[in-house]
Every structure is written in C-alpha cells, then in structure tokens.
Design a protein around this motif. Structure first.
Motif, PDB file in Angstrom:
ATOM      1  N   LEU A  88       0.791  -1.240  -0.025  1.00 26.19           N
ATOM      2  CA  LEU A  88      -0.029  -0.223  -0.027  1.00 26.19           C
ATOM      3  C   LEU A  88       0.818   1.210  -0.067  1.00 26.19           C
ATOM      4  O   LEU A  88       0.499   2.313  -0.784  1.00 26.19           O
ATOM      5  CB  LEU A  88      -0.977  -0.233   1.152  1.00 26.19           C
ATOM      6  N   ASN A  89       2.078   1.224   0.851  1.00 26.89           N
ATOM      7  CA  ASN A  89       2.709   2.324   0.881  1.00 26.89           C
ATOM      8  C   ASN A  89       3.467   2.727  -0.616  1.00 26.89           C
ATOM      9  O   ASN A  89       3.361   3.761  -1.056  1.00 26.89           O
ATOM     10  CB  ASN A  89       3.727   2.400   1.969  1.00 26.89           C
ATOM     11  N   THR A  90       3.827   1.666  -1.022  1.00 27.50           N
ATOM     12  CA  THR A  90       4.560   1.968  -2.469  1.00 27.50           C
ATOM     13  C   THR A  90       3.785   2.189  -3.514  1.00 27.50           C
ATOM     14  O   THR A  90       3.973   2.909  -4.421  1.00 27.50           O
ATOM     15  CB  THR A  90       5.562   0.708  -2.647  1.00 27.50           C
ATOM     16  N   GLY A  91       2.425   1.477  -3.672  1.00 25.59           N
ATOM     17  CA  GLY A  91       1.607   1.567  -4.641  1.00 25.59           C
ATOM     18  C   GLY A  91       0.682   2.940  -4.513  1.00 25.59           C
ATOM     19  O   GLY A  91       0.721   3.470  -5.622  1.00 25.59           O
ATOM     20  N   LEU A  92       0.315   3.240  -3.493  1.00 28.20           N
ATOM     21  CA  LEU A  92      -0.512   4.520  -3.260  1.00 28.20           C
ATOM     22  C   LEU A  92       0.470   5.711  -3.467  1.00 28.20           C
ATOM     23  O   LEU A  92      -0.180   6.765  -4.068  1.00 28.20           O
ATOM     24  CB  LEU A  92      -1.219   4.642  -1.837  1.00 28.20           C
ATOM     25  N   LEU A  93       1.630   5.678  -3.182  1.00 30.41           N
ATOM     26  CA  LEU A  93       2.508   6.906  -3.395  1.00 30.41           C
ATOM     27  C   LEU A  93       2.451   7.231  -5.009  1.00 30.41           C
ATOM     28  O   LEU A  93       2.358   8.463  -5.473  1.00 30.41           O
ATOM     29  CB  LEU A  93       3.967   6.602  -2.834  1.00 30.41           C
ATOM     30  N   THR A  94       2.600   6.101  -5.842  1.00 32.05           N
ATOM     31  CA  THR A  94       2.605   6.384  -7.087  1.00 32.05           C
ATOM     32  C   THR A  94       1.390   7.076  -7.801  1.00 32.05           C
ATOM     33  O   THR A  94       1.308   7.920  -8.579  1.00 32.05           O
ATOM     34  CB  THR A  94       3.227   5.274  -7.917  1.00 32.05           C
ATOM     35  N   VAL A  95       0.225   6.238  -7.166  1.00 30.74           N
ATOM     36  CA  VAL A  95      -1.208   6.832  -7.249  1.00 30.74           C
ATOM     37  C   VAL A  95      -1.389   8.244  -7.139  1.00 30.74           C
ATOM     38  O   VAL A  95      -1.946   8.989  -8.011  1.00 30.74           O
ATOM     39  CB  VAL A  95      -2.044   5.785  -6.896  1.00 30.74           C
ATOM     40  N   ILE A  96      -0.868   8.581  -6.052  1.00 28.99           N
ATOM     41  CA  ILE A  96      -1.258   9.836  -5.499  1.00 28.99           C
ATOM     42  C   ILE A  96      -0.452  10.929  -6.429  1.00 28.99           C
ATOM     43  O   ILE A  96      -1.081  12.104  -6.722  1.00 28.99           O
ATOM     44  CB  ILE A  96      -0.820  10.168  -4.105  1.00 28.99           C
ATOM     45  N   LEU A  97       0.776  10.651  -6.697  1.00 27.59           N
ATOM     46  CA  LEU A  97       1.565  11.503  -7.352  1.00 27.59           C
ATOM     47  C   LEU A  97       1.034  11.699  -8.818  1.00 27.59           C
ATOM     48  O   LEU A  97       1.193  12.653  -9.630  1.00 27.59           O
ATOM     49  CB  LEU A  97       3.048  10.970  -7.586  1.00 27.59           C
ATOM     50  N   THR A  98       0.681  10.467  -9.728  1.00 30.25           N
ATOM     51  CA  THR A  98      -0.039  10.507 -10.600  1.00 30.25           C
ATOM     52  C   THR A  98      -1.340  11.267 -10.629  1.00 30.25           C
ATOM     53  O   THR A  98      -1.598  12.007 -11.707  1.00 30.25           O
ATOM     54  CB  THR A  98      -0.522   9.152 -11.375  1.00 30.25           C
ATOM     55  N   ILE A  99      -2.047  11.255  -9.446  1.00 28.32           N
ATOM     56  CA  ILE A  99      -3.419  12.259  -9.543  1.00 28.32           C
ATOM     57  C   ILE A  99      -2.971  13.480  -9.441  1.00 28.32           C
ATOM     58  O   ILE A  99      -3.833  14.296 -10.089  1.00 28.32           O
ATOM     59  CB  ILE A  99      -4.311  11.548  -8.423  1.00 28.32           C
ATOM     60  N   VAL A 100      -1.853  13.911  -8.860  1.00 24.95           N
ATOM     61  CA  VAL A 100      -1.573  15.252  -8.615  1.00 24.95           C
ATOM     62  C   VAL A 100      -1.300  15.842 -10.203  1.00 24.95           C
ATOM     63  O   VAL A 100      -1.604  16.983 -10.472  1.00 24.95           O
ATOM     64  CB  VAL A 100      -0.566  15.464  -7.464  1.00 24.95           C
ATOM     65  N   ALA A 101      -0.555  15.017 -10.886  1.00 23.45           N
ATOM     66  CA  ALA A 101      -0.164  15.227 -12.001  1.00 23.45           C
ATOM     67  C   ALA A 101      -1.389  15.600 -13.002  1.00 23.45           C
ATOM     68  O   ALA A 101      -1.374  16.361 -13.926  1.00 23.45           O
ATOM     69  CB  ALA A 101       0.763  14.462 -12.705  1.00 23.45           C
ATOM     70  N   LEU A 102      -2.466  14.753 -12.972  1.00 28.05           N
ATOM     71  CA  LEU A 102      -3.598  14.736 -13.562  1.00 28.05           C
ATOM     72  C   LEU A 102      -4.431  16.098 -13.306  1.00 28.05           C
ATOM     73  O   LEU A 102      -4.693  16.849 -14.309  1.00 28.05           O
ATOM     74  CB  LEU A 102      -4.536  13.663 -13.601  1.00 28.05           C
ATOM     75  N   ILE A 103      -4.446  16.409 -11.970  1.00 24.41           N
ATOM     76  CA  ILE A 103      -5.252  17.767 -11.626  1.00 24.41           C
ATOM     77  C   ILE A 103      -4.291  18.936 -12.073  1.00 24.41           C
ATOM     78  O   ILE A 103      -4.871  19.856 -12.680  1.00 24.41           O
ATOM     79  CB  ILE A 103      -5.272  17.622 -10.150  1.00 24.41           C
ATOM     80  N   ALA A 104      -3.062  18.818 -11.907  1.00 19.45           N
ATOM     81  CA  ALA A 104      -2.272  19.831 -12.418  1.00 19.45           C
ATOM     82  C   ALA A 104      -2.434  20.195 -13.973  1.00 19.45           C
ATOM     83  O   ALA A 104      -2.389  21.128 -14.626  1.00 19.45           O
ATOM     84  CB  ALA A 104      -0.958  19.801 -12.286  1.00 19.45           C
TER      85      ALA A 104
END
Length: 148
Positions: A43-59
């Motif tokens: 969860l720690n390694t997978g969700l980190l990449t998911v959150i960063l990708t969501i931030v990139a999508l919002i940006a």
C-alpha cells in the motif's frame, strides 16, 4: 489519457497485490504478521505512485493552459516508480531478519584470478633448556597454505 491509464493500472496492481496477499492468510500468527507487513509495504509503495499521478492529472487539467507544472511532476514520476521498486527489494532483508531472527546470511566469494599453491613449511626449534631444567625440542610440520 496516459495519466488516466497510469492511475487505473497503479490502482489495479496495488489492490490486486493486497487482495492476493489477504487471501493468502493462514491460521498461523507469524505468517499473518508477515503478510500484514507485506500488505502495508504494498500500500505504501503503490499508493504513493497513485497519489503522485493524480496530482499530475489535476495539474494538467487545471493549470495546463497557463502553467506547465504537470511536466515537472511527470519528470519526478518515473523516479518515484524506481524508488518504489528499490524500496520493495530492500525491504526483503528487513522482513527476513524480522520474521526469522535465527537465520544466518552466508556470503561466498570466489577468487578466480590466482590460486595459491600448497606449501609445506618445516620449522624446528633448537634444543634448549627450559626454566625447570628439562630439555625441550620440537619439530613443527604442517601445511600453512590455508592460514590467513
């Protein structure tokens, strides 16, 4: 579109691993503790990449016409994936030591360049008188090639 596909893939992989680890539970306490640690790591390694990708999508969606901030986030994203991989690989030793403290790690190094030839050393001590008046003499005979 690529960011949305990356988010979906990351979520599917993360929750697929968590579900698979959760189904692998046994009734043994030690095994379940190990599986719980693996679930937290996943969860720690997978969700980190998911959150960063969501931030990139919002940006990208909100700031794209005016500011190219999403490009900076996308430049960091591959490093985040690589760091997640390295964190997973490095955690193996920690988990191995945590759940099997009696194990011994044996490292074997081989030297193929030069092989020492066996030597036979013969040394003799001269006969002499010891402190109690007895004579002592000895001959030391042996293979000293295996000594450090």
């Amino acid at each position: 579109m690529s960011l949305i596909c990356a988010i979906i893939c990351d979520i599917v992989i993360t929750f697929g691993l968590v579900l698979n680890l959760h189904r692998s539970r046994t009734g043994i306490k030690r095994t379940n503790q190990c599986l719980n640690s693996l679930v937290v790591l996943t969860l720690n390694t997978g969700l980190l990449t998911v959150i960063l990708t969501i931030v990139a999508l919002i940006a990208f969606s909100v700031l794209s016409p005016r500011l190219l901030l999403y490009i900076a986030i996308e430049l960091v994203l591959p490093r985040c994936y690589v760091n997640s991989l390295f964190a997973t690989l490095n955690s193996r030793d920690y988990l191995r030591d945590k759940f099997n403290p009696n194990s011994i790690l044996i490292t074997i190094q081989s030297e193929t360049d030069v092989r020492p030839e066996p030597r036979l050393r013969i040394a003799s001590l001269n006969s002499g008188t010891s402190t109690n008046g007895l004579q002592a003499s000895s001959v030391i005979l042996g293979d000293y090639s295996k000594l450090p």
